[in-house]
Design a protein around this motif. Sequence first.
Motif, mmCIF file in Angstrom:
data_model
loop_
_atom_site.group_PDB
_atom_site.id
_atom_site.type_symbol
_atom_site.label_atom_id
_atom_site.label_comp_id
_atom_site.label_asym_id
_atom_site.label_seq_id
_atom_site.Cartn_x
_atom_site.Cartn_y
_atom_site.Cartn_z
ATOM 1 N N ALA A 1 16.114 -3.929 -14.275
ATOM 2 C CA ALA A 1 16.721 -3.425 -15.423
ATOM 3 C C ALA A 1 17.141 -4.839 -16.381
ATOM 4 C CB ALA A 1 18.003 -3.139 -15.345
ATOM 5 N N SER A 2 16.951 -6.137 -15.465
ATOM 6 C CA SER A 2 17.214 -7.401 -16.237
ATOM 7 C C SER A 2 15.905 -7.841 -16.949
ATOM 8 C CB SER A 2 17.459 -8.466 -15.345
ATOM 9 O OG SER A 2 16.595 -8.760 -14.314
ATOM 10 N N GLU A 3 14.820 -6.814 -16.824
ATOM 11 C CA GLU A 3 13.219 -7.336 -17.392
ATOM 12 C C GLU A 3 13.106 -6.373 -18.519
ATOM 13 O OE1 GLU A 3 11.105 -9.716 -16.041
ATOM 14 O OE2 GLU A 3 13.006 -10.288 -15.269
ATOM 15 N N PRO A 4 12.190 -7.140 -19.358
ATOM 16 C CA PRO A 4 11.810 -6.134 -20.720
ATOM 17 C C PRO A 4 11.267 -4.857 -20.071
ATOM 18 C CG PRO A 4 10.849 -8.088 -20.759
ATOM 19 C CD PRO A 4 11.341 -8.249 -19.509
ATOM 20 N N MET A 5 11.644 -3.483 -20.483
ATOM 21 C CA MET A 5 11.363 -2.225 -20.118
ATOM 22 C C MET A 5 9.867 -1.897 -20.112
ATOM 23 S SD MET A 5 13.838 -1.225 -18.524
ATOM 24 C CE MET A 5 15.374 -1.819 -17.970
ATOM 25 N N PRO A 6 9.267 -2.012 -21.334
ATOM 26 C CA PRO A 6 7.972 -1.492 -21.650
ATOM 27 C C PRO A 6 7.052 -1.572 -20.283
ATOM 28 C CG PRO A 6 8.935 -1.871 -23.560
ATOM 29 C CD PRO A 6 9.686 -2.416 -22.571
ATOM 30 N N PRO A 7 6.681 -3.037 -20.131
ATOM 31 C CA PRO A 7 5.736 -3.434 -19.013
ATOM 32 C C PRO A 7 6.068 -2.677 -17.583
ATOM 33 C CG PRO A 7 6.494 -5.353 -20.128
ATOM 34 C CD PRO A 7 7.430 -4.158 -20.605
ATOM 35 N N LEU A 8 7.286 -2.289 -17.519
ATOM 36 C CA LEU A 8 7.820 -2.265 -15.951
ATOM 37 C C LEU A 8 8.121 -0.747 -15.750
ATOM 38 C CD1 LEU A 8 10.139 -5.223 -15.641
ATOM 39 C CD2 LEU A 8 7.710 -4.860 -14.690
ATOM 40 N N SER B 1 5.289 1.683 -9.343
ATOM 41 C CA SER B 1 4.775 0.267 -9.023
ATOM 42 C C SER B 1 3.864 -0.385 -9.723
ATOM 43 C CB SER B 1 4.089 0.921 -7.551
ATOM 44 O OG SER B 1 5.022 1.274 -6.563
ATOM 45 N N GLN B 2 3.753 -1.557 -9.877
ATOM 46 C CA GLN B 2 2.983 -2.501 -10.947
ATOM 47 C C GLN B 2 2.280 -3.406 -10.060
ATOM 48 O OE1 GLN B 2 3.044 -1.896 -14.036
ATOM 49 N NE2 GLN B 2 4.451 -0.127 -14.100
ATOM 50 N N PRO B 3 1.494 -4.234 -10.735
ATOM 51 C CA PRO B 3 0.538 -5.210 -10.087
ATOM 52 C C PRO B 3 1.400 -6.556 -10.106
ATOM 53 C CG PRO B 3 -0.762 -4.358 -11.801
ATOM 54 C CD PRO B 3 0.572 -3.668 -11.887
ATOM 55 N N LEU C 1 1.218 2.371 -4.349
ATOM 56 C CA LEU C 1 2.251 2.107 -3.394
ATOM 57 C C LEU C 1 3.786 2.974 -3.863
ATOM 58 C CD1 LEU C 1 3.549 0.045 -1.377
ATOM 59 C CD2 LEU C 1 4.070 -1.499 -3.164
ATOM 60 N N GLY C 2 4.187 3.591 -2.835
ATOM 61 C CA GLY C 2 5.433 4.280 -2.975
ATOM 62 C C GLY C 2 6.406 3.394 -3.800
ATOM 63 N N VAL C 3 7.076 3.919 -4.920
ATOM 64 C CA VAL C 3 7.812 3.232 -5.730
ATOM 65 C C VAL C 3 9.300 3.092 -5.078
ATOM 66 C CG1 VAL C 3 9.019 5.466 -6.453
ATOM 67 C CG2 VAL C 3 8.963 3.356 -7.848
ATOM 68 N N ASP C 4 9.523 3.795 -3.831
ATOM 69 C CA ASP C 4 10.728 3.179 -3.029
ATOM 70 C C ASP C 4 10.377 1.908 -2.408
ATOM 71 O OD1 ASP C 4 8.871 4.574 -1.712
ATOM 72 O OD2 ASP C 4 10.198 5.478 -0.407
ATOM 73 N N ARG C 5 9.066 1.846 -1.937
ATOM 74 C CA ARG C 5 8.845 0.539 -1.251
ATOM 75 C C ARG C 5 8.703 -0.583 -2.172
ATOM 76 N NH1 ARG C 5 3.322 1.742 1.785
ATOM 77 N NH2 ARG C 5 3.537 -0.364 2.660
ATOM 78 N N TRP C 6 8.219 -0.423 -3.571
ATOM 79 C CA TRP C 6 7.966 -1.425 -4.354
ATOM 80 C C TRP C 6 9.332 -1.960 -4.750
ATOM 81 C CZ3 TRP C 6 5.319 -5.138 -6.299
ATOM 82 C CH2 TRP C 6 5.380 -5.538 -7.682
ATOM 83 N N CYS C 7 10.260 -0.897 -5.167
ATOM 84 C CA CYS C 7 11.661 -1.332 -5.614
ATOM 85 C C CYS C 7 12.276 -2.201 -4.569
ATOM 86 C CB CYS C 7 12.503 -0.140 -6.038
ATOM 87 S SG CYS C 7 11.871 0.362 -7.475
ATOM 88 N N ALA C 8 12.271 -1.640 -3.224
ATOM 89 C CA ALA C 8 12.840 -2.447 -1.883
ATOM 90 C C ALA C 8 12.098 -3.868 -2.170
ATOM 91 C CB ALA C 8 12.533 -1.809 -0.621
ATOM 92 N N LEU C 9 11.087 -3.961 -2.284
ATOM 93 C CA LEU C 9 10.404 -5.368 -2.170
ATOM 94 C C LEU C 9 11.190 -6.225 -3.199
ATOM 95 C CD1 LEU C 9 6.723 -4.398 -1.544
ATOM 96 C CD2 LEU C 9 8.151 -5.986 -0.055
ATOM 97 N N ASN D 1 1.924 -7.654 -6.055
ATOM 98 C CA ASN D 1 1.691 -6.373 -5.314
ATOM 99 C C ASN D 1 0.160 -6.562 -4.895
ATOM 100 O OD1 ASN D 1 1.145 -3.960 -4.332
ATOM 101 N ND2 ASN D 1 1.938 -2.879 -5.921
ATOM 102 N N GLY D 2 0.017 -6.624 -3.392
ATOM 103 C CA GLY D 2 -1.420 -7.019 -3.074
ATOM 104 C C GLY D 2 -2.029 -5.530 -2.562
ATOM 105 N N TYR D 3 -1.266 -4.417 -2.882
ATOM 106 C CA TYR D 3 -2.077 -3.075 -2.308
ATOM 107 C C TYR D 3 -3.231 -3.012 -3.128
ATOM 108 C CZ TYR D 3 -0.174 0.835 0.174
ATOM 109 O OH TYR D 3 0.262 1.786 1.142
ATOM 110 N N ARG D 4 -4.276 -2.411 -2.543
ATOM 111 C CA ARG D 4 -5.704 -2.115 -2.927
ATOM 112 C C ARG D 4 -5.573 -1.496 -4.570
ATOM 113 N NH1 ARG D 4 -9.284 1.279 0.909
ATOM 114 N NH2 ARG D 4 -8.610 -0.702 2.047
ATOM 115 N N SER D 5 -4.896 -0.333 -4.449
ATOM 116 C CA SER D 5 -4.527 0.176 -5.748
ATOM 117 C C SER D 5 -2.879 0.036 -5.940
ATOM 118 C CB SER D 5 -4.877 1.741 -6.154
ATOM 119 O OG SER D 5 -6.375 1.755 -5.515
ATOM 120 N N PRO D 6 -2.533 -0.960 -6.693
ATOM 121 C CA PRO D 6 -1.053 -1.196 -6.897
ATOM 122 C C PRO D 6 -0.266 -0.129 -7.146
ATOM 123 C CG PRO D 6 -2.119 -2.957 -7.769
ATOM 124 C CD PRO D 6 -3.272 -1.841 -7.482
ATOM 125 N N GLU D 7 -0.800 0.884 -8.226
ATOM 126 C CA GLU D 7 -0.065 1.870 -8.346
ATOM 127 C C GLU D 7 0.319 3.129 -7.373
ATOM 128 O OE1 GLU D 7 -4.496 3.008 -9.045
ATOM 129 O OE2 GLU D 7 -3.061 1.257 -9.513
#
Length: 246
Positions: A237-244, A81-83, A98-106, A90-96
């Motif tokens: 997968a369509s985005e640059p990989m290192p930041p994500l 999960s990323q900002p 957030l469950g990665v499944d929830r992030w990917c679903a968003l 990502n508006g989570y208090r600590s973005p990291e």
Amino acid sequence: MILCIDCGNSRIKWGLWSATGWRAQGALAHGEVGQLATLTVDAPEVQKILLANVAGPALAAQIAALVAAAWPGRPLLTAASQPAAVGVRNGYRSPERLGVDRWCALLGAWARVRGACLVVMAGTATTVDSLTADGFFPGGLILPGLELMRKSLARDTAGLPLAQGQHVAQPNCTDDAIISGCLEAQAGAIERAWRRLANPVAPCLLSGGAAGLIGPALEIPWQGVDNLVLDGLATLASEPMPPLLG
């Protein structure tokens, strides 16, 4: 070709994504993880492999070993999960956190709707997450899934059964009362979250194993959507990989 793997609490879902869309998708129990290797028969041209994992490090290590054996030289990229990513903030208090499944679903929901929506994953747990019209995730809910609710009443009370009833408006037997109560609780949480969006045309995207039971109980616009987490991985997968991805 991109192999996307969603390692959830109960099952492992996978999909093969190409420039023209999904070529194949499937699901395995955790104990069947070894069968992922059989994908090499039909997909030797896999170039990228993406994983979203909430099932713990042991299963992640098994998947990593299988990937290394089946697709030598292809890195396994693990989503985190990323900002912000692909238009979603990502508006989570600590973005990291957030469950990665929830992030990917968003991310998958945003790629599909490009507007305000409610993202509901009805699995072992039910998660209810909001997206605003400009792609902001302000937060969401986590509650026990439908099956957990049903089982907890049987396990933690002296006189209630493991209900096998059905959803009715005015239950007049215990089994129906339990099933109807669990479904009404799920629907109520979802509908309250949808109303907070204050957008009457925002759809509720409903995914997960219990979606087919919860959907008909809702009194808001909803759409059944399969595999939003895989959709989010394909979007990443369509985005640059290192930041994500790590």
